[in-house]
Structures are given as structure tokens and as C-alpha cells.
Design a protein around this motif. Structure first.
Motif, PDB file in Angstrom:
ATOM      1  N   MET A   1       0.938  -1.394   0.117  1.00 30.57           N
ATOM      2  CA  MET A   1      -0.073  -0.144  -0.250  1.00 30.57           C
ATOM      3  C   MET A   1       1.050   1.304   0.038  1.00 30.57           C
ATOM      4  O   MET A   1       0.756   2.335  -0.611  1.00 30.57           O
ATOM      5  CB  MET A   1      -0.973  -0.165   1.238  1.00 30.57           C
ATOM      6  N   LEU A   2       1.795   1.274   0.769  1.00 30.83           N
ATOM      7  CA  LEU A   2       2.738   2.437   0.849  1.00 30.83           C
ATOM      8  C   LEU A   2       3.602   2.653  -0.402  1.00 30.83           C
ATOM      9  O   LEU A   2       3.998   3.828  -0.487  1.00 30.83           O
ATOM     10  CB  LEU A   2       3.797   2.365   1.984  1.00 30.83           C
ATOM     11  N   LEU A   3       3.706   1.738  -1.375  1.00 30.68           N
ATOM     12  CA  LEU A   3       4.161   2.161  -2.759  1.00 30.68           C
ATOM     13  C   LEU A   3       3.573   3.135  -3.378  1.00 30.68           C
ATOM     14  O   LEU A   3       4.045   3.503  -4.698  1.00 30.68           O
ATOM     15  CB  LEU A   3       4.520   0.554  -3.266  1.00 30.68           C
ATOM     16  N   ILE A   4       2.356   3.391  -3.221  1.00 26.27           N
ATOM     17  CA  ILE A   4       1.542   4.311  -3.853  1.00 26.27           C
ATOM     18  C   ILE A   4       2.426   5.721  -3.972  1.00 26.27           C
ATOM     19  O   ILE A   4       2.374   6.449  -4.926  1.00 26.27           O
ATOM     20  CB  ILE A   4       0.204   4.450  -3.380  1.00 26.27           C
ATOM     21  N   PHE A   5       3.266   5.880  -2.742  1.00 25.22           N
ATOM     22  CA  PHE A   5       3.733   7.270  -2.539  1.00 25.22           C
ATOM     23  C   PHE A   5       4.872   7.349  -3.769  1.00 25.22           C
ATOM     24  O   PHE A   5       4.954   8.219  -4.515  1.00 25.22           O
ATOM     25  CB  PHE A   5       4.454   7.753  -1.254  1.00 25.22           C
ATOM     26  N   PRO A   6       5.915   6.480  -3.583  1.00 30.50           N
ATOM     27  CA  PRO A   6       6.818   6.470  -5.074  1.00 30.50           C
ATOM     28  C   PRO A   6       6.242   6.224  -6.224  1.00 30.50           C
ATOM     29  O   PRO A   6       6.911   7.076  -7.240  1.00 30.50           O
ATOM     30  CB  PRO A   6       7.870   5.335  -4.774  1.00 30.50           C
ATOM     31  N   LEU A   7       5.025   5.660  -6.422  1.00 28.14           N
ATOM     32  CA  LEU A   7       4.367   5.578  -7.730  1.00 28.14           C
ATOM     33  C   LEU A   7       3.807   6.926  -8.134  1.00 28.14           C
ATOM     34  O   LEU A   7       3.906   7.457  -9.251  1.00 28.14           O
ATOM     35  CB  LEU A   7       3.177   4.648  -7.571  1.00 28.14           C
ATOM     36  N   LEU A  10       6.710   9.127  -9.217  1.00 27.91           N
ATOM     37  CA  LEU A  10       7.350   9.002 -10.601  1.00 27.91           C
ATOM     38  C   LEU A  10       6.163   9.357 -11.576  1.00 27.91           C
ATOM     39  O   LEU A  10       6.334  10.128 -12.583  1.00 27.91           O
ATOM     40  CB  LEU A  10       7.321   7.619 -10.705  1.00 27.91           C
ATOM     41  N   LEU A  11       4.873   9.015 -11.314  1.00 30.01           N
ATOM     42  CA  LEU A  11       3.978   9.429 -12.402  1.00 30.01           C
ATOM     43  C   LEU A  11       3.714  10.921 -12.309  1.00 30.01           C
ATOM     44  O   LEU A  11       3.433  11.613 -13.577  1.00 30.01           O
ATOM     45  CB  LEU A  11       2.364   8.968 -11.910  1.00 30.01           C
ATOM     46  N   ALA A  12       3.821  11.697 -11.186  1.00 28.80           N
ATOM     47  CA  ALA A  12       3.833  13.121 -11.359  1.00 28.80           C
ATOM     48  C   ALA A  12       5.308  13.810 -12.113  1.00 28.80           C
ATOM     49  O   ALA A  12       4.835  14.732 -12.799  1.00 28.80           O
ATOM     50  CB  ALA A  12       3.708  13.805  -9.812  1.00 28.80           C
ATOM     51  N   PHE A  13       6.195  13.261 -12.111  1.00 31.41           N
ATOM     52  CA  PHE A  13       7.109  13.429 -13.027  1.00 31.41           C
ATOM     53  C   PHE A  13       7.137  13.269 -14.430  1.00 31.41           C
ATOM     54  O   PHE A  13       7.451  14.023 -15.203  1.00 31.41           O
ATOM     55  CB  PHE A  13       8.680  12.616 -12.420  1.00 31.41           C
ATOM     56  N   ARG A  18       5.635  15.213 -19.789  1.00 27.67           N
ATOM     57  CA  ARG A  18       4.807  15.187 -20.823  1.00 27.67           C
ATOM     58  C   ARG A  18       4.316  16.647 -21.199  1.00 27.67           C
ATOM     59  O   ARG A  18       4.372  17.002 -22.195  1.00 27.67           O
ATOM     60  CB  ARG A  18       3.833  14.351 -20.696  1.00 27.67           C
ATOM     61  N   GLU A  19       3.863  17.447 -19.991  1.00 25.68           N
ATOM     62  CA  GLU A  19       3.378  18.622 -20.343  1.00 25.68           C
ATOM     63  C   GLU A  19       4.425  19.839 -21.214  1.00 25.68           C
ATOM     64  O   GLU A  19       4.156  20.646 -21.951  1.00 25.68           O
ATOM     65  CB  GLU A  19       2.785  19.292 -18.908  1.00 25.68           C
ATOM     66  N   ILE A  33       3.831  19.934  -6.964  1.00 24.58           N
ATOM     67  CA  ILE A  33       2.702  19.648  -6.251  1.00 24.58           C
ATOM     68  C   ILE A  33       2.549  18.193  -5.666  1.00 24.58           C
ATOM     69  O   ILE A  33       2.498  17.958  -4.404  1.00 24.58           O
ATOM     70  CB  ILE A  33       1.437  20.320  -6.845  1.00 24.58           C
ATOM     71  N   PHE A  34       2.584  17.347  -6.621  1.00 26.55           N
ATOM     72  CA  PHE A  34       2.248  15.878  -6.196  1.00 26.55           C
ATOM     73  C   PHE A  34       3.460  15.182  -6.194  1.00 26.55           C
ATOM     74  O   PHE A  34       3.284  13.968  -5.433  1.00 26.55           O
ATOM     75  CB  PHE A  34       1.385  15.389  -7.541  1.00 26.55           C
ATOM     76  N   GLY A  35       4.455  15.432  -6.485  1.00 26.02           N
ATOM     77  CA  GLY A  35       5.966  14.937  -6.448  1.00 26.02           C
ATOM     78  C   GLY A  35       6.832  15.227  -5.041  1.00 26.02           C
ATOM     79  O   GLY A  35       6.804  14.555  -4.333  1.00 26.02           O
TER      80      GLY A  35
END
Length: 464
Positions: A1-7, A10-13, A18-19, A33-35
């Protein structure tokens, strides 16, 4: 469950990259903000889950994005930019810091001076990354809504911490990560660090931020964003389900972070907001509460009341500066002031603040302005202070003529600078990457708004 934070990190990066690739350079705010906000939760989780080899490259995501956006903004310029007084002052401030890093000033080695240079100056690079953006192409409401989403998420995590009476950091591997990478041993009653507890044994919660102090400072940014987002050009606050939920989450956060300076700043932000938006009812309520508060404090200190336990003791010891934390602030301030008097040109980079503490040679500290003064002297310190108050000055002016999203940004900068002023007197605010990067990127964008060509009517309002 805690792996959601590094995920999420990474996804925020990836989303920001991409933007930026699509030409929306303000998309860097997605990662900030999110990373960056949950950086010191994501890294320990990776460390304790057998992924330490990913930490070094992940650590530089934010610097890579900032430099990329700055370079792309420079190449995208069609005309020579018009510079503001704030720009020139920050150029000078950055040049001073670079000079102190290059020249053999102070007792620190060249490598340590470069590390200190990043700590004391990289936020100026972040500022210019935002400064060179075209504000007309930035949808500020979108990024304010992201801050509000983050605020509500932080409140949800905090609610779980409070309900279980357990710090999130006790499960992420925070202590092990800090010891392995920074040689910082667990301390305090909860085997984390002393910042996670307050006088009287009360727990201070950080949600998914680095520590309770950053959590509290992030809440000041959050309340500023909420008020800016939902205030119309006619200064009416829009009470919606999301805005009420965000306000509740911010109140929960500032209470359970249990940090005195940010708590005072939280109410100062609301008071200044009421003043500039002319909400007389709120102003009168604050004045009445202040009078009642002073009478209550007088009662507590009177001979008629000798009850000094629990939160009342914390309050009284804070006011009379008798608690260890307050005494520690005073000692650090006096040490810093004496150092500045003895060496008005500074002791050199790395002699104070977070970097100085890491090197074991910290002089003074616990005050953003004095930390600068100790390292690079009174000139750099006064330049930083002058720039800080210029933002407040131009924020007040801008509310007279800015409309729409520019009005939102102006109100955000004004409230954010007011809110972070008190914490700056008791801590090194710039050491928090999330707070520093958000504050300076948006500040650069705000100066771009100020420098946008105006029509005659707008110019008359500016000069009024």
C-alpha cells in the motif's frame, strides 16, 4: 500500500515532463505539487522495499525539470524581456552567492560551498523558470485546484494518523532512510526525530510531508490557495463543497501539526485576507477574539489561577518564552546576530542553516533572514528581506487593478508571503523544497504579470 507514494512521485514526474514536452512549461507545477510534496515519504518507502538504487536518480528529478523549463523558456523568448526591480535584486543576490561559492571564503571546502550554494540559491533559478513564462498561457486555476486536491488528501492521511495515533513515518522507514543517507540517528519519544513531538508529550503529525514543520508551512500555502481560488474579483468567497472540504482539511492540518509559528501565521493569513477583501464581519470577529484571548492570557498569568498543565502549560510557556523550543530560538538568534556584528560580510557558505548543521559547524540559525546574514553578510540579507517585502507591496497594489486569474495569482502571492513571514523568523523555510519551489516559481510568474503591457486605465490604477 505504501508503494503508492513513490508511484505518485514517478507518475507526477512523467506527467510534468509530458506537459513540458508539449510546450506547457507551467506543467512543472504538477510534479512540484504531487511529487516534491511527498518526496521524503516516497524515498524511505523505496529504500525499505529494496529499491535504494533508484533513489539517486529520483533525487534529481526536480532540479532536472527546473533547469529544463528555464532553458526552454529562454529559447522560446521572441523579444528581449523587460526586467523588474525584483529581477535585478535577485540577479545581484544570486551573484553574491556564486561569488561566495567560487572564492575561498570561509572554512568550508569548495565542494561543501557548492552544496551550500544550491541550498541558498537554487530557488532563484526556480524563480526565473517561472519569471520567463508567458502568464497569458498559464491556467493558474488548474494548479490552484491541484493544491486543493493535495490539501484534502493530506487531511485524509492525517485523519488516519490521528485515529490510529501513529505517525505515517513510523511505517515508511523514515528513520532508517535518514540514518543511512544523512547519518541522522532516530531521536525523540517516537524513534523518528524530535520535530515529531511537542512539549507535554503531544504528537505532531506530518501527513505525507517531510516533517510536521513542513506540513504546517504547506498548510499556509494551502489556505492561501483556497482563499485565492474561491474569491471573485468582487471579493466574494464562494462556499462550495470542495472549498469547505479544503478549509476543513487545512484546519485539521494546522492543528495537528502543532507548530506555534505556523498556527499564528494561519490566522494572520485569514485576518489579512479579511482586511484586503473588506470582510468587516471577519475583521471584527478577529478583534473580539484577540481581546478575549488577551483577557484569558492575563487570567492564566494572574495569581488567581495556578493551573499549568496540558495545552495551557504549552500556551503559557510559549508566551513567556520559558519552554525549551522558545529558549532555543532565542539562543540561536543571539548567536547569529553576534556573528553578523563581528563579521558583517559573512562567515561563508555552509556556516549556518541546514548545510551548516549537516557539516557540524552551524552558527546561529532558526531564522531564514539571519541564516543568510551569517553566511553571506548583511548586504545579501537586506536584499533578500527587501525583495520579500516588495512582493507584499506589489501584491497589495496589484489587487486594485488585476482581474480574473491574474487577481487570483496576486492574492495568492500576497497571502503566501504574509503567511510564511512568521515561520521565516523561527526556521529555515527555504530548506523545504516543496514550499520554496512553489513560492518562488509562482512569485516569478507574478512578476511576469506585473510586467505585462497595460492599457491607460490599468496604468492609472497601478500608479494610484
Amino acid at each position: 500500500m505504501l508503494l503508492i507514494f513513490p508511484l505518485i512521485y514517478l507518475l507526477a514526474f512523467i506527467a510534468s515532463l509530458r506537459e513540458v514536452y508539449r510546450g506547457h512549461h507551467a506543467g512543472i507545477l504538477i510534479f512540484i505539487i504531487f511529487g516534491v510534496s511527498m518526496y521524503l515519504t516516497a524515498m524511505p518507502v523505496m529504500f525499505t522495499n529494496g529499491l535504494p538504487f533508484l533513489i539517486p536518480p529520483f533525487q534529481f528529478f526536480k532540479e532536472i525539470l527546473v533547469l529544463l523549463v528555464l532553458v526552454l523558456n529562454i529559447f522560446a523568448l521572441k523579444n528581449r524581456p523587460r526586467f523588474h526591480l525584483i529581477d535585478y535584486l535577485l540577479f545581484f543576490y544570486l551573484a553574491c552567492n556564486i561569488m561566495y561559492a567560487v572564492l575561498p571564503i570561509g572554512e568550508q571546502g569548495f565542494t561543501d560551498r557548492l552544496i551550500a550554494l544550491k541550498s541558498t540559491s537554487f530557488y532563484i533559478v526556480v524563480y526565473f523558470a517561472g519569471r520567463l513564462l508567458d502568464p497569458q498561457k498559464v491556467y493558474i486555476s488548474k494548479y490552484l485546484s491541484y493544491i486543493i486536491v493535495l490539501t484534502i488528501a493530506a487531511g485524509v492521511v492525517l485523519a488516519k494518523e490521528v485515529a490510529t495515533n501513529q505517525h505515517l513515518q513510523s511505517t515508511t522507514g523514515y528513520a532508517e532512510y535518514s540514518y543511512y543517507f544523512f547519518n541522522i540517528k532516530p531521536s525523540g519519544s517516537y524513534d523518528l526525530s524530535t520535530t515529531f513531538e511537542s512539549e507535554g508529550g503531544y504528537k505532531r503529525f506530518a501527513s505525507f510531508f517531510a516533517n510536521p514543520l513542513e506540513h504546517a508551512a504547506a498548510t499556509l500555502l494551502a489556505i492561501s490557495a483556497i482563499l485565492a481560488m474561491y474569491t471573485t474579483d468582487r471579493n466574494n468567497f464562494q462556499f462550495k463543497k470542495v472549498s469547505v472540504a479544503a478549509l476543513a482539511a487545512s484546519a485539521l492540518s494546522i492543528i495537528f501539526a502543532l507548530s506555534r509559528a505556523p498556527l499564528a501565521a494561519y490566522f494572520l493569513v485569514i485576518y489579512v485576507y479579511a482586511l484586503v477583501t473588506r470582510h468587516k464581519l471577519i475583521v471584527r470577529a478577529f478583534h473580539a477574539a484577540a481581546i478575549c484571548g488577551m483577557l484569558y492570557v492575563a487570567y492564566l498569568f494572574s495569581d488567581f489561577n495556578d493551573k499549568r498543565d496540558g495545552l495551557i502549560e504549552v500556551l503559557m510557556n510559549t508566551i513567556d518564552f520559558s519552554n525549551p523550543s522558545s529558549v532555543g530560538h532565542i539562543i540561536e538568534w543571539v548567536t547569529a546576530v553576534n556573528s553578523i556584528i563581528d563579521r558583517p560580510l559573512g562567515l561563508g557558505l555552509g556556516s549556518s542553516g541546514r548545510v551548516g548543521a549537516t557539516l557540524g559547524e552551524n552558527v546561529g540559525g532558526e531564522n531564514q533572514f539571519l541564516i543568510i546574514g551569517v553566511q553571506t553578510g548583511v548586504i545579501a540579507m537586506f536584499v533578500y528581506m527587501y525583495v520579500y517585502f516588495l512582493f507584499i507591496r506589489y501584491g497589495l497594489k496589484g489587487l486594485k487593478y488585476l482581474k480574473g486569474k491574474e487577481h487570483q495569482l496576486c492574492l495568492l502571492i500576497l497571502l503566501m508571503k504574509v503567511g510564511l513571514l512568521i515561520p521565516s523568523l523561527t526556521s529555515e523555510v527555504e530548506s523545504s523544497s516543496y514550499i520554496s519551489y512553489m513560492e518562488w516559481f509562482l512569485s516569478g510568474l507574478f512578476v511576469s504579470v506585473l510586467m505585462r503591457p497595460r492599457d491607460t486605465h490599468e496604468i492609472e490604477l497601478v500608479e494610484a
